[in-house]
Design a protein around this motif. Structure first.
Motif, short mmCIF file in Angstrom:
data_model
loop_
_atom_site.label_atom_id
_atom_site.label_comp_id
_atom_site.label_asym_id
_atom_site.label_seq_id
_atom_site.Cartn_x
_atom_site.Cartn_y
_atom_site.Cartn_z
N HIS A 63 0.76 -1.13 0.01
CA HIS A 63 -0.21 0.15 -0.01
C HIS A 63 0.82 1.28 -0.15
O HIS A 63 1.93 1.22 0.62
CB HIS A 63 -1.02 -0.01 1.27
N HIS B 64 -11.84 -0.97 3.04
CA HIS B 64 -11.68 -2.35 3.44
C HIS B 64 -11.89 -2.56 5.03
O HIS B 64 -12.29 -3.56 5.54
CB HIS B 64 -10.23 -2.73 2.95
N MET C 49 -7.91 1.61 5.46
CA MET C 49 -7.42 0.76 4.26
C MET C 49 -8.47 0.75 3.15
O MET C 49 -9.60 0.34 3.56
CB MET C 49 -7.00 -0.65 4.66
N ARG D 147 -9.45 -0.35 -0.78
CA ARG D 147 -8.89 -1.09 -2.01
C ARG D 147 -9.54 -0.83 -3.50
O ARG D 147 -10.69 -0.14 -3.31
CB ARG D 147 -9.36 -2.45 -1.80
N GLN E 14 -4.00 -1.07 -2.72
CA GLN E 14 -4.37 -0.47 -1.65
C GLN E 14 -3.80 0.93 -1.23
O GLN E 14 -2.87 1.08 -1.58
CB GLN E 14 -4.02 -1.45 -0.23
#
Ligand code: V0V
Length: 145
Positions: A17, A41, A55, A57, A63
């Motif tokens: 990420h 997420h 987080m 996505r 991410q």
């Protein structure tokens, strides 16, 4: 000069990420959902790191992590005060974080912590200091099996 070739080359899986320091988590989540089409997420508080993080996505599995400070003395609080909002880290997923930390230490590559800390989504995390990586904080993340 220590040998630095292939230090953790066999342990890095890829980019996990990109992490952004943000002032307002809710507003930032909304922006990434509404404007860019990311899906939330997970969202959690990490007291140890002094952050509330989300987080998000994309459909390909990539991410974005949004990091808001729990207090001004936290890492993110200080980052925001010094630099304002922006990219705070790029995270690489590794298959074995303890081994990665050990090898980096042996190669005299500066990690922030001597051993792993708890990260989001039941991960273990550590960091390589930005002074080694051209001014970019690299997080190393390992997910539990
Ligand atoms: C500081 N610097 C940075 C930086 N933070 N450069 C690039 N990216 C960053 N994020 C530079 C800063 O401009 C200075 O450069 C130098 O490093 C020292 O700055 P400082 O303000 O004195 O910062 P320090 O030394 O107090 O802290 C820097 C470190 C800190 C890397 C040690 O950010 C840290 O402990 N990071 C690891 C923990 C973390 O990031 N937690 C929040 C995310 P000049 O001026 O000397 O050139 S938590 C997370 O990701 C979680 C929970 C998760 O993923 O699950």
């Amino acid at each position: 000069m220590p040998a630095v070739e292939k230090v953790i080359a066999d342990l890095v899986i890829g980019v996990d990420h990109v992490g952004f320091a943000v002032q307002n988590l809710a507003t930032s989540i909304e922006k990434w959902e509404q404007v860019f089409g990311a899906t939330l997420h997970s969202r959690e508080i990490n007291q140890d790191q002094g952050v509330e993080e989300a987080m998000l996505r994309f459909s390909d599995g990539s991410q974005i992590q949004l990091l808001a400070a729990l207090n001004p003395e936290s890492v993110i609080g200080k980052f925001l005060a010094k630099r304002g909002e922006g990219v705070q880290q790029v995270a690489l997923q590794v298959s074995n974080l303890e081994l990665a930390t050990q090898r980096l230490t042996e190669a005299q590559i500066p990690t922030v912590y001597p051993t792993s800390k708890s990260g989001s989504n039941k991960s273990s995390i550590n960091f390589i200091h930005p002074k080694y990586t051209g001014g970019v904080l690299i997080e190393l993340v390992q997910y539990s099996a």
